[in-house]
Each structure stands twice: as C-alpha cells, then as structure tokens.
Design a protein around this motif. Structure first.
Motif, PDB file in Angstrom:
ATOM      1  N   PHE A   1       0.843  -1.195   0.000  1.00 51.62           N
ATOM      2  CA  PHE A   1       0.000   0.000   0.000  1.00 51.62           C
ATOM      3  C   PHE A   1       0.876   1.241   0.000  1.00 51.62           C
ATOM      4  O   PHE A   1       1.956   1.252   0.584  1.00 51.62           O
ATOM      5  CB  PHE A   1      -0.905   0.009   1.236  1.00 51.62           C
ATOM      6  N   SER A   2       0.381   2.278  -0.658  1.00 54.04           N
ATOM      7  CA  SER A   2       1.166   3.507  -0.694  1.00 54.04           C
ATOM      8  C   SER A   2       1.000   4.253   0.620  1.00 54.04           C
ATOM      9  O   SER A   2       0.206   3.882   1.475  1.00 54.04           O
ATOM     10  CB  SER A   2       0.707   4.382  -1.853  1.00 54.04           C
ATOM     11  N   GLU A   3       1.749   5.321   0.741  1.00 58.34           N
ATOM     12  CA  GLU A   3       1.748   6.112   1.963  1.00 58.34           C
ATOM     13  C   GLU A   3       0.342   6.589   2.355  1.00 58.34           C
ATOM     14  O   GLU A   3      -0.020   6.618   3.512  1.00 58.34           O
ATOM     15  CB  GLU A   3       2.634   7.331   1.752  1.00 58.34           C
ATOM     16  N   LEU A   4      -0.428   6.971   1.327  1.00 57.07           N
ATOM     17  CA  LEU A   4      -1.777   7.453   1.614  1.00 57.07           C
ATOM     18  C   LEU A   4      -2.797   6.309   1.659  1.00 57.07           C
ATOM     19  O   LEU A   4      -3.974   6.539   1.871  1.00 57.07           O
ATOM     20  CB  LEU A   4      -2.209   8.501   0.604  1.00 57.07           C
ATOM     21  N   GLY A   5      -2.309   5.073   1.407  1.00 60.07           N
ATOM     22  CA  GLY A   5      -3.193   3.930   1.562  1.00 60.07           C
ATOM     23  C   GLY A   5      -3.758   3.333   0.284  1.00 60.07           C
ATOM     24  O   GLY A   5      -4.700   2.548   0.332  1.00 60.07           O
ATOM     25  N   PHE A   6      -3.181   3.706  -0.868  1.00 63.92           N
ATOM     26  CA  PHE A   6      -3.654   3.096  -2.114  1.00 63.92           C
ATOM     27  C   PHE A   6      -3.045   1.707  -2.285  1.00 63.92           C
ATOM     28  O   PHE A   6      -1.882   1.485  -1.973  1.00 63.92           O
ATOM     29  CB  PHE A   6      -3.280   3.960  -3.318  1.00 63.92           C
TER      30      PHE A   6
END
Ligand code: SF4
Ligand SMILES: [Zn+2]
Ligand SMILES: [Zn+2]
Lengths: 228, 289
Positions: A56-61
């Motif tokens: 997951f990416s930093e923002l949660g994607f």
C-alpha cells in the motif's frame, strides 16, 4: 496470523504477516515458504520487502495491480543526443534517441527536430525528417545493382565487377567526348560527355575528393547539393 | 473567455480520468478517488472566483472553506488509511498553519501535504498570477514556477500544428499548475545538461522506429505484427544520474487526448519502476506518488 499468497514469475509463495524479532510494533511480511527456482533477491523484489516498497502507498492506495504491471514493463534507458542534419546548409538541429539493442550496442530509434535550436525551432523538412533511415533503414540497398540497357530486372553485381564497369564507361565516354581545343582555338582539355552530381550525405572530405578526381578527368559539369 | 477556458480545465481532467479508468485497471482506485475530488476542487475553484480573494486571505480561506470539504470527500471516497489519518490530523493540528507551510517552503508529512495541496491547489489555480505570486514563497528561476516558485510536478511535450515540427517542452507546477517552457535536454531538478547523465527510461515500442514498424534494420521484433506494443507510448521517466531525481514526461504529440496532470497521476507502474532504480520524484503528486 494473516497469510497471503503471491503468484509471480517462477512460482507461488506464501507470505504471512508476522512480528519479526519479537518486535511488538512493526509489522512485516515474513516468508514462510519459497519456491526453489527463484533466488531470495528475486523474491524480495517480487514482494517488495527488500526495497521498502509496500503493498500500500503512503496514503493507503493498493499497489498490487500497478506492481504487477511494472514487472511486465520492458523499459530501456534511451539516450538523447544533439546532432545536426547532414542534408543541407540550413544545418537544422536534431535530437537523436538511441537505445541499446539485445547485444548492448546503441541502436538509433528516433530522430526529431530540436525545439530549443534557434536555427529550426523543432522543425525539419521532409528530407531531414527521414534522417533516421539514412542511418538504419532496412530498405538500404547493400550491394551494387545493375540493370542492363533494355532489361526490366535488376541484377546483383560484386563491387569489383561494378567498379570495372564504371571505369570502363567513364574511360569510353571521356575518350569519345574529350575536347582538347575549342572552336576558337583555345586549349581547354575538357570532358563534355560526363556530368557529376554529389549527394547531400557527402561529407566535406568526400566532396573535396570527388571534386579533385572529376576535375582531374576534365569534367566541367560538377554539381553538389549545398550542405553544412 | 478566460472563465470558459478555465472551467473546461476541470471537465478535461474529468474526461481524461474517465478514459484512463477504463484503460488502466491498475489506476482505478487512484482515479476513482481523483474523480470525486475533482468535483470538490472545482467547487473550491468556483468559490474562490466568486470571492475575489486577497493573497493574504488564501490560507485562512483554504482552512475554513476548502479543507473541510476535501476532508469530507477524502473520508468518503479515499483510501481508508488516508481517511483515518485525516480525521486525526484535523483535530490535532492547526490546519491554517499546514496550509501556510505548504504555501511557504516548510516540510510537511505526506498526509499534510495531500490535504494542503488538494484544498489550496484549486484556490491558486483560480487566482491571477500576481495574486499567486504574492501568496507564495519560492525561488523564481527556470526550474521553478514563474508564478509561485514551486517545483515542477511533471514535464510535457506540447502538440504542434505540423507533423514535422517538434514542439517545446513545458514543466507544470506542483503547486499552482502553471506551465512554463523548459529546455528539452536538461534535468528539471538540478539543471544537468550533460546528456550522458540524463537517462530517459522509455518503454520498448514507444520510439518512432518501433511505432512505425520495421523501418530500422535489425530492430528486434520489427515488422508490423511482431513489433513491441508499449502500454505507455506517450509517457517516459526522465531521470538524472547527477541528482537522482526523476520527473514523468507526457508526450502530447503521441496522445493528443492526454491531460498531463491526470496521466501523471495514473502512471503508477512507471513511478514504481523509477523508485526501484533509486530515483526520487522531484515532487510527489497529489496522490503521494
Ligand atoms: S535538409 Fe531539411 S532538415 Fe536537413 S538541414 Fe536542410 S532544411 Fe534542415
Ligand atoms: Zn506554481
Ligand atoms: Zn538532476
């Protein structure tokens, strides 16, 4: 313990969320089982553990799909170089793109006008725009071709045969049309029956050489496309 | 006239997002959320135009009007982690201060940067260049936005009216979306011009010889049917070995329907690729990539 199955090139693995080193705070993916066909490094790349990439990416994607596509990408490092069109005296500036081929040799794959050049501001004439083919066209004729007078088909000759033929024709034409003295009685020593045209891709040295040889033969009809 | 043009900017972004959601399944989550956010951003943009804001009021207006709307949309439609972080953040820190730091040069966490940018970006886009200039801090040189001094988000090659003309390269600001012309062969981060240090990572199948199929001798897979097909023929990673930064480039002459800011957001696999090479994007985009 939460487990996940990952499928990638070369096999399937099972990974599980575990707490490594007894740490209570940091969660990481720990490897339970690993296919023997794939090195640990490959596995780390696939799972993203080694390089710190996360599912997951930093923002949660969720990055799973994008990661799968990334693995399929065939990307190569292209190099841009500035060059100058060889075709005429305008001297348009070009950007040439090369990329290593399968043998690691640079392969020229794109040429376009350089928009930053004050000479042509990104523009190329139709001739310059085809400069890529000067370097690497697959339609390049690689052997001397000969079509006999009246014949409809081309015939491949060796360089030796072709040079002999050319020398013979030049000699015959020169002998036949040589003018030693003109009508007014001036000594001129010239050949009226042959003309010579230099192509645009001639280098300066080739042009110099051609002019010397042709003048040496007595040619007066010499033409050369203007170039840089 | 200007208003018409500016309004269509939002519909263009919406159109392109819808197109790319169809084409690129891997970007569906990011673009789906972006589509929702676009409506919120357009509303912020419109409200800014209504109010004829002074530069000094930008941060306060963003904190009062824009930020709550962005938070609402993000919790509603964004990824869970973002929503949770925003809920916390909103109670924790003075939002006004986050926005001020974003307009200045201050460092922000990923979530703070997202919030400030999503809310304040459309405000800057709605202001004229003088107002943007007065509201922001940052160097004004060719590698920074002439309006706000921000760093470039992306690079694009414009379309040209003629086939045989290669158009200029532009950089687009990560803060106010202003575009400015920039040298084709130079690093947008450190200015490196030595081309051996400037790596262009492009997909096989995206260069002229490959696209036209088989002009070039010994080209692997040459010939119309066998030629490699690029998934991102109009996108590339412009990397710099000197400063280890990269920027994504959108070639509009390759895809005239592209909207650089949207395509850049959606190009996740290329970002992952660049990261693997050890390169860092000059500025992370709105969605943090
Ligand atoms: S041949 Fe065309 S592209 Fe080349 S230098 Fe002359 S005008 Fe420019
Ligand atoms: Zn700006
Ligand atoms: Zn650099």
């Amino acid at each position: 313990m939460k487990t996940a199955t990952l499928t990638g090139r070369g096999g399937t693995w099972v990974a599980a969320k575990a707490r490594p080193n007894g740490s209570a705070t940091s969660l990481a993916y720990g490897v339970i089982e690993m296919a023997s066909t794939v090195s640990r490094q490959d596995f780390l790349k696939l799972t993203g553990i080694g390089i710190g990439a996360l599912a997951f990416s930093e923002l949660g994607f969720d990055l799973a799909k994008a990661t799968a596509i990334k693995r399929e990408l065939r990307i190569a490092n292209a190099t841009e170089s500035r060059s100058i069109c060889p075709y005429c005296a305008v001297g348009c500036s070009m950007i040439a793109y090369t990329r290593p081929d399968t043998n690691g040799q640079p392969q020229l794959l794109q040429i376009e006008g350089d928009p930053d050049s004050p000479v042509n501001e990104g523009r190329l004439c139709p001739k310059g725009a085809t400069a890529l083919q000067l370097a690497s066209s697959n339609r390049r004729v690689e052997h001397p071709m000969y079509r006999a007078p009246g014949a409809t088909a081309w015939q491949q000759l060796t360089w030796d045969d072709m040079l002999d033929k050319l020398a013979r024709r030049i000699k015959d034409s020169r002998d036949r049309t040589f003018v030693a003295v003109d009508k007014k009685g001036n000594l001129v020593n010239r050949v009226d029956g042959i003309a010579f045209t230099g192509g645009a891709t001639f280098s300066s040295e080739e042009g110099y050489f051609a002019a010397k040889v042709m003048r040496g033969l007595g040619l007066v009809y010499l033409e050369q496309q203007a170039r840089v | 006239m200007t208003t018409l043009l500016e309004t269509s900017k939002w519909s263009e972004r919406r159109r392109r997002s819808a197109e790319l959601v169809e084409r690129w399944a891997f970007a569906a989550e990011v673009l789906g959320f972006y589509q929702a956010l676009l409506d919120t951003q357009e509303a912020i943009f419109a409200e800014t135009r209504e109010r004829s804001l002074e530069p000094s009021q930008v941060a306060a207006f963003s904190a009062e009007f824009a930020v709550p709307r962005v938070i609402e949309t993000s919790i509603d439609r964004g990824p869970e982690r973002l929503g949770a972080a925003l809920l916390e953040r909103f109670h924790e820190v003075e939002v006004d201060e986050i926005v001020r730091r974003w307009l200045g040069d201050g460092a922000l966490s990923a979530v703070e940067r997202y919030l400030a940018r999503a809310a304040t970006g459309p405000i800057l886009e709605a202001l004229d260049q003088n107002a943007v200039s007065a509201a922001t801090e940052g160097p004004r040189d060719d590698r920074h936005c002439p309006a706000c001094g921000g760093v470039p988000q992306l690079s694009y090659f414009a379309t040209s009216a003629e086939d045989l003309v290669t158009a200029h390269r532009y950089l687009e600001c990560s803060r106010c979306a202003t575009a400015w012309p920039f040298t084709r062969m130079a690093c947008a981060s450190c200015g490196e011009e030595e081309t051996k240090n400037l790596s262009v990572f492009s997909e096989a199948g995206s260069l002229e010889a490959e696209l036209s199929g088989g002009i070039v001798k010994h080209l692997a897979g040459a010939g119309k049917d066998a030629r490699p097909v690029a998934q991102f023929p109009h996108l590339r990673v412009d990397g710099c070995q000197t400063c280890k930064h990269y920027i994504l480039n959108v070639d509009l002459s390759r895809d005239g329907r592209a909207v650089p800011v949207v395509d850049e957001l959606a190009a996740l696999p290329l970002d992952l690729y660049a990261k693997e090479l050890g390169l860092t994007k000059i500025a992370p985009n709105l969605m943090g990539f």
